[in-house]
Design a protein around this motif. Sequence first.
Motif, short mmCIF file in Angstrom:
data_model
loop_
_atom_site.label_atom_id
_atom_site.label_comp_id
_atom_site.label_asym_id
_atom_site.label_seq_id
_atom_site.Cartn_x
_atom_site.Cartn_y
_atom_site.Cartn_z
N LEU A 49 -37.37 90.54 68.36
CA LEU A 49 -37.16 91.11 69.69
C LEU A 49 -36.72 90.02 70.66
O LEU A 49 -36.89 88.82 70.40
N PRO A 50 -36.14 90.40 71.83
CA PRO A 50 -35.69 89.40 72.81
C PRO A 50 -36.81 88.45 73.24
O PRO A 50 -37.99 88.82 73.30
N GLU A 51 -36.43 87.23 73.56
CA GLU A 51 -37.39 86.17 73.87
C GLU A 51 -38.28 86.52 75.06
O GLU A 51 -39.48 86.22 75.05
N ASP A 52 -37.72 87.14 76.11
CA ASP A 52 -38.52 87.45 77.28
C ASP A 52 -39.61 88.47 76.96
O ASP A 52 -40.72 88.43 77.53
N LEU A 59 -36.59 84.10 62.75
CA LEU A 59 -36.70 83.72 64.15
C LEU A 59 -35.60 82.72 64.49
O LEU A 59 -35.41 81.72 63.80
N GLN A 60 -34.84 83.01 65.54
CA GLN A 60 -33.67 82.20 65.86
C GLN A 60 -34.02 80.78 66.28
O GLN A 60 -33.37 79.82 65.92
N LEU A 100 -45.77 80.70 71.44
CA LEU A 100 -46.42 81.99 71.51
C LEU A 100 -47.91 81.82 71.25
O LEU A 100 -48.31 81.02 70.42
N ARG A 101 -48.71 82.59 71.97
CA ARG A 101 -50.15 82.52 71.76
C ARG A 101 -50.48 83.08 70.40
O ARG A 101 -50.03 84.14 70.02
#
Length: 230
Positions: A198-201, A221-222, A227-228
């Motif tokens: 999914l988009p980074e934001d 993953l690009q 990320l927590r």
Amino acid sequence: MTNREREILNIVRENPLISQDEIAKRLGITRSSVAVHITNLMKKGLILGKGYVLPQNEDYVYVIGAANVDMLGYPKSKLKLKDSNPGNLKISFGGVGRNIAENLARMGVKTKLLTLLGEDIYGRKIYDHAKKIGIDVSSVYFLEDKQTSTYISIQDEEGDMALALSCMDIYDEFKVDYIKENKGLIKNSKCIVVDTNLPEDVLKYISEEFEVPIFWIQYQLQKPLRLRTL
């Protein structure tokens, strides 16, 4: 469930004592409109009565990610490029998020799925299949102007992939607003499973907003993201 009903239900989940006037002010609509939506939610069994009594809480997993159609073509003889080849076609449902949701549901785990589908025949088939096997699809969004995510693979006579094409542009349209609209359901889950395509934001918002355990499925993953984790 309509998008507006989903918004109201999530607000009620966060504050069951909230008034219709407060809901109307928060959403920028009239109180009479809120009353109509509340009535519809009661008819659907999502609100049990006055005072916004909700169904008894149940433990569930909330999955956020992709759902798509996989098509695999197999030639009956030696594959000829730039030509029409007699063969067989296998169609199945895939997508990282959808696959995880299906496996959880088949193991008897109550599972809710948030994904995007096109308003087309494949989107409806994915939706109906997910609902049939017990996945809660009330958080699924249909986008009228987008095609359901699709993957096509052509195998050669040895069973190896000769060519593949993926059309997954719909997930470029995945917005943080979809997460916000389902915030109450996500917050009350036992854990969240997230497909990191999914988009980074969107990923960062999920990581920063929710305190429940999160499982990140890092498939293709690009680039690294902070990320927590558990």
